[in-house]
Design a protein around this motif. Structure first.
Motif, PDB file in Angstrom:
ATOM      1  N   LYS A   1     -10.994  65.906 -18.708  1.00  0.00           N
ATOM      2  CA  LYS A   1     -11.774  65.163 -19.193  1.00  0.00           C
ATOM      3  C   LYS A   1     -12.794  65.657 -19.575  1.00  0.00           C
TER       4      LYS A   1
ATOM      5  N   SER B   1     -13.376  68.385 -21.876  1.00  0.00           N
ATOM      6  CA  SER B   1     -13.045  69.351 -23.433  1.00  0.00           C
ATOM      7  C   SER B   1     -13.606  69.180 -24.418  1.00  0.00           C
ATOM      8  N   GLU B   2     -14.563  67.887 -25.279  1.00  0.00           N
ATOM      9  CA  GLU B   2     -15.277  67.821 -25.713  1.00  0.00           C
ATOM     10  C   GLU B   2     -16.964  68.653 -25.611  1.00  0.00           C
ATOM     11  N   ASP B   3     -16.982  68.914 -24.181  1.00  0.00           N
ATOM     12  CA  ASP B   3     -18.474  69.388 -23.821  1.00  0.00           C
ATOM     13  C   ASP B   3     -18.606  70.716 -24.082  1.00  0.00           C
TER      14      ASP B   3
ATOM     15  N   LYS C   1     -14.156  76.230 -27.512  1.00  0.00           N
ATOM     16  CA  LYS C   1     -11.932  77.085 -27.180  1.00  0.00           C
ATOM     17  C   LYS C   1     -12.872  77.845 -28.705  1.00  0.00           C
TER      18      LYS C   1
ATOM     19  N   TRP D   1     -11.016  79.739 -23.760  1.00  0.00           N
ATOM     20  CA  TRP D   1     -12.922  78.105 -23.320  1.00  0.00           C
ATOM     21  C   TRP D   1     -13.510  79.506 -22.975  1.00  0.00           C
TER      22      TRP D   1
ATOM     23  N   ARG E   1     -22.703  75.412 -23.991  1.00  0.00           N
ATOM     24  CA  ARG E   1     -22.290  73.514 -23.791  1.00  0.00           C
ATOM     25  C   ARG E   1     -22.395  73.331 -25.897  1.00  0.00           C
ATOM     26  N   SER E   2     -21.564  72.996 -25.870  1.00  0.00           N
ATOM     27  CA  SER E   2     -21.233  72.135 -27.295  1.00  0.00           C
ATOM     28  C   SER E   2     -22.754  70.979 -27.251  1.00  0.00           C
TER      29      SER E   2
ATOM     30  N   ALA F   1     -21.669  67.980 -27.215  1.00  0.00           N
ATOM     31  CA  ALA F   1     -21.162  66.450 -28.073  1.00  0.00           C
ATOM     32  C   ALA F   1     -22.043  65.552 -27.919  1.00  0.00           C
ATOM     33  N   GLY F   2     -22.968  64.683 -26.135  1.00  0.00           N
ATOM     34  CA  GLY F   2     -22.863  63.695 -26.325  1.00  0.00           C
ATOM     35  C   GLY F   2     -24.480  63.683 -26.166  1.00  0.00           C
TER      36      GLY F   2
ATOM     37  N   HIS G   1     -27.064  75.601 -27.000  1.00  0.00           N
ATOM     38  CA  HIS G   1     -26.079  75.544 -27.259  1.00  0.00           C
ATOM     39  C   HIS G   1     -25.444  76.929 -26.298  1.00  0.00           C
TER      40      HIS G   1
END
Length: 427
Positions: free
Chosen positions: A214, A216-218, A221, A227, A262-263, A265-266, A279
């Protein structure tokens, strides 16, 4: 991951839990999909049983020299062998579809979790300590660090881009001191076992603790398919993946001081100044593996261990019970510990402690067995920050700021600071 048998037996309970999380009902769809899968499984079992029986009947017919019956039975077995692969493939597809959907459904909140939509509906559990009583102007950590000459965001951006920080000299040492203090407290007084574990993991480990598929965008890789861990919860919890533990040896308590990646992303536009949302950051993680009966008490204990870090540092904080809408994907109940930051004139999360029930254990197939029972049960898992080192550094900087811009080192950190009692501006 939730148990499909529990969903079949309690469809209303699942939909009620999803409603508390502001999610759509799914029980009817899941039960229908599982019934279809179970029907195919039953059909396969019937075909296998008939094939086995017909094979025996062929031998009996040949023994009786009844070639006509033997030929008919052989034709039946051949037809079953032709039919079964398609049914087996259908069962694999239905099982994969069901597991994929189940893997994306959040955990069921405990009954005492407040129902709400977002952080505005969280409930204060307790408030500890007092805000700083000094009269000089409060400043944010990035202003303090840059004025001291030990916090550099421009050089970090040159190296890596946004959301990175370079710390030098006494601030770098203070960050290290905080991490070492947390480890020593949790291992020396709280009974956690220190673990040095990998920072890169395989898909299975991320799946086990619920980051995949659920979120993966966060994540980050690597080029070879591994990961970077977003938290040491991933490695510490997965230490027991696929194992059957003795109940007498529970709870297992692990801690690790690691970088986390952590990316974000949100998080576009949020906390872009300073080092609140990075990050890459250091965190002291706490993980407990328990039996079902001990999990709730262990949650209270773990939260108290994280709170003790802030108490020893003399930092004012509050502990919040998260509402259903603000709680993490795998949690049944979560306490957030929010430290007071004078520079922002607000509380900010510094630790999140969650009890997950057997949600992660089902994904990892981690079980336990008592000495009096041959049957196995899934372990219950808990995780928490004990605490986030970077945010703790921010809190110390802002709460121990002196009027001249220097930072007084908290007493509990003095053994780690090599004689430094005050962090002053670089010459």
């Amino acid at each position: 991951m939730l148990d499909i048998k529990w969903i079949r037996d309690n469809p209303e309970a699942l939909d009620a839990a999803l409603a508390k999380r502001s999610a759509d009902p799914m029980a009817a769809m899941l039960v229908a999909l599982d019934e279809k899968r179970r029907s195919v499984v039953q059909s396969l079992q019937d075909m296998q049983a008939r094939r086995n029986a017909a094979s025996k009947e062929i031998g009996a017919a040949m023994a009786q020299k009844n070639s006509e019956l033997a030929d008919r039975l052989k034709a039946e077995v051949a037809a079953l062998k032709d039919t079964m692969p398609a049914a087996e493939e259908q069962e694999r597809q239905l099982s994969a579809e069901l597991n994929d959907i189940l893997s994306r459904i959040p955990n069921v909140p405990l009954d005492d979790v407040p129902v709400g939509k977002d952080e505005a509906d969280n409930v204060v559990a307790r408030v500890v300590g007092q805000k700083p009583g000094w009269n000089h102007k409060a400043r944010e950590h990035f202003e303090i660090g840059e004025n001291l000459g030990y916090m550099d965001f421009e050089r970090a951006a040159k190296l890596s881009g946004a959301r990175f920080t370079v710390l030098t000299s006494q601030l770098a040492r203070l960050e290290r001191a905080l991490g070492q203090f947390m480890l020593d407290l949790h291992t020396g007084e709280h009974g956690y076992i220190e673990v040095s574990s990998p920072l890169m993991v395989r898909d299975e480990a991320m799946y086990g603790t619920g980051q995949l598929p659920k979120f993966s965008e966060d994540l980050f890789k690597t080029t070879d398919g591994r990961w970077l861990i977003p938290t040491a919860e991933v490695t510490l919890t997965n230490l027991v993946a696929g194992e059957i533990l003795d109940q007498e040896k529970l709870p297992l308590r692990f801690t690790a001081l690691t970088p986390s990646f952590r990316s974000e992303a949100g998080s576009a536009g949020r906390d872009t100044r300073g080092m609140l949302r990075q990050h890459q950051f250091w965190k002291c993680e706490l993980v407990s593996i328990t039996d079902a009966e001990s999990a709730i008490a262990e949650h209270e204990r773990m939260t108290a261990c994280a709170e003790e870090v802030l108490k020893r540092l003399g930092l004012h904080f509050r502990t919040m019970t998260l509402c259903t809408g603000d709680m993490g994907f795998g949690a049944r109940k979560t306490y957030d510990i929010e430290v007071w930051l004078p520079g922002q004139d607000t509380y900010r999360e510094i630790s999140s402690c969650s009890v997950c029930g057997d949600f992660q254990a089902r994904r990892m197939n981690a079980r336990y067995r008592s000495k009096d029972d041959k049957a196995t049960k899934f372990v219950h898992t808990l995780n928490g920050s004990g605490t986030a080192v970077g945010r703790c550094l921010i809190a110390v900087m802002e709460n121990y700021l002196n009027e001249d811009g220097s930072i007084t080192v908290p007493d509990v950190l003095l053994p780690y600071m090599g004689g430094v009692t005050k962090i002053e501006k670089a010459d």
